[in-house]
Design a protein around this motif. Structure first.
Motif, PDB file in Angstrom:
ATOM      1  N   GLU A  64      -7.412  19.237  -1.981  1.00 34.27           N
ATOM      2  CA  GLU A  64      -6.076  18.747  -2.354  1.00 34.27           C
ATOM      3  C   GLU A  64      -5.000  19.692  -1.832  1.00 34.27           C
TER       4      GLU A  64
ATOM      5  N   HIS B 199      -4.794   4.659   5.120  1.00 34.40           N
ATOM      6  CA  HIS B 199      -4.321   3.478   5.876  1.00 34.40           C
ATOM      7  C   HIS B 199      -4.364   3.668   7.390  1.00 34.40           C
TER       8      HIS B 199
ATOM      9  N   GLY C  70      -5.775  11.373  -5.042  1.00 35.94           N
ATOM     10  CA  GLY C  70      -4.817  10.390  -5.553  1.00 35.94           C
ATOM     11  C   GLY C  70      -5.604   9.230  -6.133  1.00 35.94           C
TER      12      GLY C  70
ATOM     13  N   ALA D 287     -10.640   6.569   4.571  1.00 35.60           N
ATOM     14  CA  ALA D 287     -10.263   5.391   3.777  1.00 35.60           C
ATOM     15  C   ALA D 287      -8.740   5.289   3.649  1.00 35.60           C
TER      16      ALA D 287
ATOM     17  N   THR E 261       0.804  -1.230   0.000  1.00 39.75           N
ATOM     18  CA  THR E 261       0.000   0.000   0.000  1.00 39.75           C
ATOM     19  C   THR E 261       0.833   1.275   0.000  1.00 39.75           C
ATOM     20  N   THR E 262       0.156   2.375  -0.371  1.00 43.33           N
ATOM     21  CA  THR E 262       0.810   3.678  -0.516  1.00 43.33           C
ATOM     22  C   THR E 262       1.484   4.106   0.789  1.00 43.33           C
ATOM     23  N   ALA E 263       0.770   3.938   1.923  1.00 39.90           N
ATOM     24  CA  ALA E 263       1.316   4.379   3.204  1.00 39.90           C
ATOM     25  C   ALA E 263       2.625   3.640   3.517  1.00 39.90           C
TER      26      ALA E 263
ATOM     27  N   THR F 193     -10.982   0.486  -3.488  1.00 39.50           N
ATOM     28  CA  THR F 193     -11.277   1.441  -2.407  1.00 39.50           C
ATOM     29  C   THR F 193     -12.514   2.259  -2.748  1.00 39.50           C
TER      30      THR F 193
ATOM     31  N   CYS G  45      -6.897   6.505  -4.637  1.00 32.32           N
ATOM     32  CA  CYS G  45      -8.105   6.152  -3.868  1.00 32.32           C
ATOM     33  C   CYS G  45      -9.152   7.257  -3.986  1.00 32.32           C
TER      34      CYS G  45
ATOM     35  N   ASN H  48     -13.693   0.927   4.792  1.00 29.95           N
ATOM     36  CA  ASN H  48     -14.061  -0.232   3.972  1.00 29.95           C
ATOM     37  C   ASN H  48     -13.632  -1.557   4.600  1.00 29.95           C
TER      38      ASN H  48
ATOM     39  N   HIS I  79     -12.000  -5.045   0.089  1.00 32.96           N
ATOM     40  CA  HIS I  79     -12.190  -4.926  -1.353  1.00 32.96           C
ATOM     41  C   HIS I  79     -12.856  -6.177  -1.920  1.00 32.96           C
TER      42      HIS I  79
ATOM     43  N   ASN J   7      -6.589   0.480  -5.640  1.00 36.61           N
ATOM     44  CA  ASN J   7      -6.785   1.792  -5.013  1.00 36.61           C
ATOM     45  C   ASN J   7      -7.993   2.515  -5.623  1.00 36.61           C
TER      46      ASN J   7
END
Ligand code: NAI
Length: 415
Positions: A231, A289, A210, A287, A145-147, A183, A212, A334, A343, A179
């Motif tokens: 943003e 992380h 981004g 949503a 994941t991104t985080a 998501t 998600c 989620n 998901h 994502n």
């Protein structure tokens, strides 16, 4: 109904049916067992889709140790089912406290895994911080994941990584589907199930555009919501604008939003000054992380009373009588709501196939420690498997097309 585990129902059956790439991986690698002799640690949300990944790793020869990547997203039936396999060990229980969650990670790491398939860099960060001797023995890892990529980039910049890690999140086969669509759909589905509220006609504020955020915003608009995007990156803001969303800052969005969803990966995106401005009955969820995007300590401090009008909903009533509703305690909406399953299996089929392939591939490399892009051949391979499962065919470039694409000379190409 019975299965090979006795008289217990098989909680993975439905997910398995919807994860055909995993079946194809298990069929291909079930005999050659590329993971034979390797102990693979898996940290992820412990729901049925992750169960299928763990089972597939085991079928490909791995000894698997698994643990949650979020304390509240664990499904106890999945844990018990997997734990009953020989060669698969759980470091998990449903409803763990934050302390038990961290303890489980440390206990797992003491078993000295060879490979780490991680989510949020939960195990990779801990092995470096608290188990340096174990980190030295790890062959490689993969992050989904991104985080986790953000944490790994920080570790790579500091030069502290002890082994190579593939950034699976950054592959097209992961973030373009998981994502955006995973998501997007599962967050809105869980908001709807938890609140029993209609999205059509609502003003929905999405923080972060981004992968998600754009999935959530586009799908919310598809359901008839009026979407507002906040943003910090001017290019993402412009993309949201050109996609048809209203773009503004959180100070203004707070005044008009009815449902707020954070997807930024950073902290304190919705905070005191915003709670102060929100209309009565505003609903907030996250949503991203980590459960830090909505400043809950501040919200609790500002509220006069805190009640639970519905499972999964915490209501903060302000001194002026306004209610602000928080879903799932600000954790991943989620995955941690009362009915959350994460998901859809079809989406996790591609994400976890990338994790499987990344783990299989990194075993065979002699990469120096560091964070690496997943080789394109692996991404393409998973895409091809997915197309096969859909019974979809694509064109092959012809010889003349290849020739045309590689010829830059004006005279020859006939420009
Ligand atoms: P991304 O990096 O593509 O998008 C994050 C966006 O947030 C960026 O456009 C950034 O400019 C923006 N942003 C940063 N600070 C902001 C602020 N203060 N206000 C408004 N916008 C801000 O990341 P991606 O892939 O969309 O992931 C976002 C988060 O969601 C991460 O924590 C990731 O780990 C998590 N995630 C959650 C999933 C789930 O199942 N709920 C699945 C996949 C990722």
């Amino acid at each position: 109904m019975t299965d090979e585990h006795g008289d217990r129902e098989d909680p993975l059956a439905w997910a398995r049916d919807h994860m055909p790439i995993h079946e194809s991986l298990a069929e291909q690698y079930g005999e050659s067992e590329p993971f034979d002799g390797y102990t693979v640690a898996v940290a992820s949300h412990l729901e049925t889709n992750t169960g299928v990944l763990i089972e597939t790793l085991s079928r490909a020869g791995a000894e698997v140790l698994f643990t949650p990547s979020e304390p509240q997203s664990t499904h106890g039936d999945v844990v018990a089912f997997l734990d009953s396999y020989e060669g698969i060990t759980a470091y998990a229980e449903e409803g763990m406290s934050d302390e038990e969650f961290a303890e489980a990670h440390h206990t797992l790491l003491e078993e000295e895994p060879d490979l780490i398939l991680d989510d949020g860099s939960e195990l990779i960060a801990k092995v470096h911080e608290s188990h340096p001797g174990v980190a030295e023995g790890v062959i490689g890892g993969a992050e989904q994941t991104t985080a986790g990529i953000t944490r790994l980039e920080a570790m790579d910049d500091e030069g502290v990584l002890e082994f190579p890690v593939y950034g699976v999140n950054d592959t097209p086969m992961k973030h373009c589907f998981d994502n955006v669509h995973g998501t997007g759909e599962s967050s809105l589905t869980n908001v709807a199930i938890t609140t029993n509220a209609i999205l059509s006609g609502k003003t929905v504020v999405v923080a972060g555009y981004g992968y998600c955020g754009r999935g959530i915003a586009r799908k919310a608009r598809g359901l008839g919501a009026q979407t507002v995007v906040t943003e910090v990156d001017p290019r993402k803001a412009l993309e949201a604008h050109m996609d048809g969303h209203r773009v503004t800052n959180m100070a203004e969005a707070a005044e008009i939003g009815e449902l707020f969803i954070t997807t930024t990966g950073t902290a304190d995106v919705i905070r005191g000054e915003h709670f102060e401005a929100m209309p009565d009955g505003a609903t907030l969820c996250n949503a991203g992380h980590f459960d830090v995007e909505i400043d809950q300590p501040e919200l609790a401090e500002m509220a006069e009373t805190v009640t639970h009008p519905k499972e999964g909903v915490t209501r903060y009533t302000m001194p002026d009588g306004r209610d602000v509703n928080l879903l799932s305690d600000g954790r991943l909406v989620n995955l941690t709501g009362p009915y959350s399953q994460g998901h859809p299996a079809e989406v996790m089929d591609t994400t976890f196939a990338m994790m499987f392939e990344a783990g299989r591939d990194i075993r065979e490399t002699d990469l120096e420690p560091g964070l690496y892009a997943v080789p394109d051949r692996l991404d393409r391979g998973v895409a091809e498997r997915k197309l096969e499962t859909l019974d979809a065919t694509i064109d092959e470039p012809t010889d003349s097309q290849r020739e045309y694409d590689s010829d830059w000379r004006e005279t020859d190409s006939g420009f």
